[in-house]
Design a protein around this motif. Structure first.
Motif, PDB file in Angstrom:
ATOM      1  N   ILE A  13       0.832  -1.204   0.000  1.00 12.48           N
ATOM      2  CA  ILE A  13       0.000   0.000   0.000  1.00 12.48           C
ATOM      3  C   ILE A  13       0.863   1.250   0.000  1.00 12.48           C
ATOM      4  CG2 ILE A  13      -1.658   1.327   1.355  1.00 12.48           C
ATOM      5  CD1 ILE A  13      -2.848  -1.316   2.299  1.00 12.48           C
ATOM      6  N   ILE A  14       1.925   1.234   0.849  1.00 13.18           N
ATOM      7  CA  ILE A  14       2.824   2.393   0.917  1.00 13.18           C
ATOM      8  C   ILE A  14       3.516   2.613  -0.425  1.00 13.18           C
ATOM      9  CG2 ILE A  14       4.954   3.267   1.961  1.00 13.18           C
ATOM     10  CD1 ILE A  14       4.103   1.886   4.555  1.00 13.18           C
ATOM     11  N   ALA A  15       3.968   1.528  -1.043  1.00 17.29           N
ATOM     12  CA  ALA A  15       4.622   1.642  -2.349  1.00 17.29           C
ATOM     13  C   ALA A  15       3.666   2.219  -3.382  1.00 17.29           C
ATOM     14  CB  ALA A  15       5.137   0.266  -2.787  1.00 17.29           C
ATOM     15  N   GLY A  16       2.407   1.780  -3.312  1.00 17.25           N
ATOM     16  CA  GLY A  16       1.417   2.305  -4.252  1.00 17.25           C
ATOM     17  C   GLY A  16       1.164   3.788  -4.037  1.00 17.25           C
ATOM     18  N   LEU A  17       1.086   4.197  -2.763  1.00 14.04           N
ATOM     19  CA  LEU A  17       0.858   5.608  -2.464  1.00 14.04           C
ATOM     20  C   LEU A  17       2.034   6.461  -2.926  1.00 14.04           C
ATOM     21  CD1 LEU A  17      -0.734   5.369   1.113  1.00 14.04           C
ATOM     22  CD2 LEU A  17      -1.859   6.065  -1.010  1.00 14.04           C
ATOM     23  N   VAL A  18       3.257   5.976  -2.673  1.00 10.22           N
ATOM     24  CA  VAL A  18       4.443   6.708  -3.123  1.00 10.22           C
ATOM     25  C   VAL A  18       4.435   6.872  -4.635  1.00 10.22           C
ATOM     26  CG1 VAL A  18       6.968   6.597  -3.318  1.00 10.22           C
ATOM     27  CG2 VAL A  18       5.861   6.046  -1.145  1.00 10.22           C
TER      28      VAL A  18
END
Length: 326
Positions: free
Chosen positions: A309-314
């Motif tokens: 999720i964090i990678a997607g948000l970044v």
């Protein structure tokens, strides 16, 4: 005297091993022919006091009550402790045999319907045996019957064991010599756990012991897994293994501590050994285990999802900033 009575009761209670016959008919019986120097307090098995180097012949009477011929295989095995803390004589555990003590005269005996035979087993006390006891057993196993195509038929496996206790009386009591040899992560009956190897290096039987074991993280205070066995018995002069199961939980790489104890009244033997589970061992054992409970690793999956999720948000923020600049 009380300790001797406990040993005698133990031996008497485990001198028969059998599988229930389909028609409830006992395929054969075995009766020990007790020698003149037999311990007068014992009747169910051989209990003999022998001097070092002394030899004699033990006899057993076999009877076939059925209406067909049967063949019985005879072996002499050293007593061993199985994984459940029971003393067995069937040769299933990997301990030294009784080859230097007992010689079976007839390893295969055929009994016709209704026939009785007496078989001999020669025994000889080792010349360097000064004190303690040698514990073993005569094991009688029915050979599977074959059909007209000379193939073994699926039948009940029937066996009978008679304990053999040879001892040399000595005023000086023999002290147990227990040690913990190793602790290793293992796949045990297709389930996760650790296997521990102990050794009783003394010629003395231990009975009615309470066994407790636990696994902790290194420097941890809370037990992750535990095991308790009541009435644990330990055969003399032999190694034995005691597994500790991980309740179908996956093995996790790391450093651990194994602690255990054998207790009987004021008598207590305690052990502790550090061990490591490598990532390679965990992957291999977990991959082969059945009914593995992966719910205990939910946090690992949660972290993985959170990272995605964090990678997607970044990625989204970077793309958005790029579009704004354009």
């Amino acid at each position: 005297m009380r300790k001797l009575l406990t040993i005698l009761l133990l031996l008497t209670s485990i001198n028969v091993y059998r599988a229930d016959a389909a028609d409830n008919q006992v395929p054969f019986s075995v009766e020990p022919i007790l020698p003149a120097n037999q311990n007068s307090d014992v009747s169910g098995y051989y209990d003999i006091n022998l001097k070092p180097g002394a030899a004699q012949v033990l006899q057993a009477k076999l009877f076939n009550p059925t209406d067909r011929p049967i063949t019985i295989e005879v072996s002499a095995n050293r007593a061993a402790t199985n994984n459940n803390g029971l003393i067995v004589y069937d040769g299933s555990e990997k301990v030294s045999d009784l080859g230097q003590v007992a010689t079976v005269q007839e390893k295969s005996i055929t009994l016709q319907a209704g026939e009785t035979k007496v078989t001999d087993v020669k025994i000889k006390m080792p010349s360097d045996f000064k004190k303690g006891e040698i514990l073993g057993g005569l094991y009688f196993l029915q050979r599977p019957e074959k059909n007209d195509d000379n193939q073994a038929m699926l039948t009940n496996n029937y066996a009978y064991a008679i304990a053999v206790r040879l001892h040399r009386e000595n005023k000086q009591a023999v002290k147990p010599a227990l040690s913990l040899d190793k602790v290793t992560p293992e796949l045990i009956n297709y389930r996760t756990g650790i296997d521990t190897k102990y050794v009783n290096a003394a010629p003395v039987t231990l009975t009615k012991m309470k066994f407790h074991a636990e696994v902790l993280k290194k420097n941890g205070t809370e037990a992750l897994y535990t095991s308790d066995i009541e009435d644990f018995a330990i055969a003399p002069d032999a190694p034995f293994n005691v597994p500790l199961m991980f309740d179908n939980k996956p093995l996790e790489p790391g450093e651990y501590v194994y602690r255990s104890s054998f207790t009987k009244g004021k008598e207590k033997y305690e052990f502790e050994k550090a061990f490591t589970i490598t990532a390679e061992q965990a992957d291999k054992i977990n991959g082969e285990a059945v009914e593995l409970d992966k719910s205990s690793n939910w946090w690992m999956y949660a972290i993985g999802i959170l990272l995605l999720i964090i990678a997607g948000l970044v990625y989204y923020v970077v793309r958005l900033n790029k579009k704004v600049k354009e």
